[in-house]
Design a protein around this motif. Structure first.
Motif, PDB file in Angstrom:
ATOM      1  N   ASN A 276     -92.415  -7.682   6.380  1.00 50.48           N
ATOM      2  CA  ASN A 276     -93.504  -6.717   6.178  1.00 50.48           C
ATOM      3  C   ASN A 276     -93.755  -6.475   4.692  1.00 50.48           C
TER       4      ASN A 276
ATOM      5  N   ASN B  92     -79.332  -6.159  15.786  1.00 48.49           N
ATOM      6  CA  ASN B  92     -80.587  -5.420  15.673  1.00 48.49           C
ATOM      7  C   ASN B  92     -80.853  -4.985  14.231  1.00 48.49           C
ATOM      8  N   ALA B  93     -79.783  -4.545  13.540  1.00 44.29           N
ATOM      9  CA  ALA B  93     -79.947  -4.134  12.141  1.00 44.29           C
ATOM     10  C   ALA B  93     -80.358  -5.312  11.275  1.00 44.29           C
TER      11      ALA B  93
ATOM     12  N   LEU C  94     -87.323  -8.051   9.480  1.00 44.76           N
ATOM     13  CA  LEU C  94     -88.673  -7.559   9.742  1.00 44.76           C
ATOM     14  C   LEU C  94     -89.199  -6.758   8.558  1.00 44.76           C
ATOM     15  N   ASP C  95     -88.338  -5.914   7.989  1.00 44.11           N
ATOM     16  CA  ASP C  95     -88.749  -5.120   6.828  1.00 44.11           C
ATOM     17  C   ASP C  95     -89.079  -6.030   5.643  1.00 44.11           C
TER      18      ASP C  95
ATOM     19  N   GLN D 168     -83.934  -6.019  11.989  1.00 42.71           N
ATOM     20  CA  GLN D 168     -84.778  -5.016  11.356  1.00 42.71           C
ATOM     21  C   GLN D 168     -84.920  -5.286   9.864  1.00 42.71           C
ATOM     22  N   ARG D 169     -83.817  -5.707   9.219  1.00 37.06           N
ATOM     23  CA  ARG D 169     -83.888  -6.044   7.796  1.00 37.06           C
ATOM     24  C   ARG D 169     -84.846  -7.206   7.566  1.00 37.06           C
TER      25      ARG D 169
ATOM     26  N   ARG E 116     -75.781  -3.866  17.919  1.00 37.16           N
ATOM     27  CA  ARG E 116     -76.306  -3.010  16.850  1.00 37.16           C
ATOM     28  C   ARG E 116     -76.440  -3.793  15.543  1.00 37.16           C
TER      29      ARG E 116
END
Length: 357
Positions: free
Chosen positions: A141, A130-131, A137-138, A134-135, A127
């Motif tokens: 982006n 993944n977090a 990736l954000d 995701q950070r 987890r």
């Protein structure tokens, strides 16, 4: 990452159970904190978020289910194993549905408990990874979006970022309002100024124009030397697109004094034209290089009106005026010949919004 997965919070109102749990987790190399009830557990949790909680259900002041729901209301990463003497299937299901990772019944075999802890710790590690991904990736982006918005209008960048597929050539016919603005007196100035000074003046002008366009929700289509084009009602639909275009024109004209100060009071001013009509709006160009823009007579008329305007003037067509006639002050200039059109068009000079001083 492994060093971050070493803190466990033990929550139980039975001292003997806490002693046994502490012995088990410390033998596995984890650091430990303890709480005797739900209120104390949440207090400790808020000071230092654990990687794993071993949480009893029946406790004084605040039971384990209430603690579970509170933690899961804002934290989906911390591992939670419910530990209870109650063996009800209904309670087990309720705990899992509320977000528990596992449910262990007392008395528990030590080997099985170690296995359950190890499994949940691994789940937490995944987890956290993944977090973190995701950070990243954000952040990537956000950087891509910021770069897009440096080279294209924000609404277009938003549309591109939201599409699952690559953009395709083509578009659709729709009504838009097009605004063109140009600097009067810029060409003679370019003959005598150093290019670096000229670029400073040009960038000041473009900032005034672009800020006004974006403030009104317009799409900045392109910069062409000392001219700029914006369209309204595309890509996002705007029922008041003509009013937005006029507000943009008014704000640009208000910025004339800033431009003149930057140019050393050289008498520069803005000429603006706008027209409302049908145009093809979409991606124009090639598969390798395309531009979100508008094509059609609507664009041509707006550009011609801008070319006909004097410094400080905003000219609009009858097609634009009919949308906002009740809200604006104008002066009719009558029918005027527009280059490229066989028939003359009725033109108005925008003087301001009704009620304005």
């Amino acid at each position: 990452m492994e060093d971050r997965l070493r803190h466990i919070l033990l929550v139980d109102d039975e001292p003997e159970t806490l002693r046994l749990l502490r012995k088990v987790v410390q033998a596995e190399g984890y650091s430990v904190q303890e709480a005797a009830d739900g209120v104390e557990a949440l207090s400790i949790y808020r000071q230092r978020v654990p990687d794993l909680m071993l949480l009893d259900i029946i406790m004084p002041r605040l039971d384990g289910m209430a603690v579970l729901r509170e933690v899961r209301s804002h934290n989906a990463i911390t591992g939670i194993i419910m530990v209870s003497a109650l063996t009800s299937e209904k309670l087990t299901l309720e705990a899992m549905q509320a977000g528990a990772d596992d449910y262990v019944s007392k008395p528990f075999p030590l080997k099985e408990l170690r296995t359950r802890i190890s499994q949940v710790i691994e789940k937490v590690r995944l987890r956290q990874e993944n977090a973190q991904l995701q950070r990243r990736l954000d952040e990537a982006n956000a950087r891509i979006k910021a770069l897009f918005e440096r080279y294209t209008s924000a609404p277009v960048a938003e549309q591109l970022m939201s599409q699952a597929e690559m953009p395709q050539l083509g578009g659709e016919i729709q009504e838009i309002t097009v605004l063109f603005v140009d600097i009067r007196g810029f060409t003679p100035l370019a003959e005598v100024l150093d290019p670096r000074e000229l670029v400073q003046i040009l960038n000041t002008y473009l900032a005034i124009a672009a800020d006004a366009m974006l403030k009104a929700g317009g799409t900045v289509d392109k910069f062409m030397g000392d001219s700029a084009m914006a369209m309204f009602n595309a890509p996002a639909r705007q029922p008041d697109h003509v009013w937005r275009a006029l507000q943009t024109a008014a704000d640009i004209q208000k910025g004339q004094h800033v431009l003149r100060e930057t140019a050393g009071n050289q008498g520069l001013s803005f000429g603006i034209g706008l027209h409302t009509g049908k145009a093809l709006v979409g991606n124009i160009g090639t598969a390798q290089l395309m531009n979100f823009t508008a094509i059609g007579d609507c664009v041509n008329v707006a550009q011609r009106l801008q070319a006909m305007s004097h410094g400080g003037q905003v000219l609009l067509s009858a097609d634009s005026y009919r949308h906002v006639f009740s809200a604006v002050e104008v002066r009719s200039l009558g029918e005027m010949r527009v280059r490229g059109r066989s028939e003359p068009i009725t033109v108005y000079e925008f003087l301001g919004f009704k009620g304005e001083k």
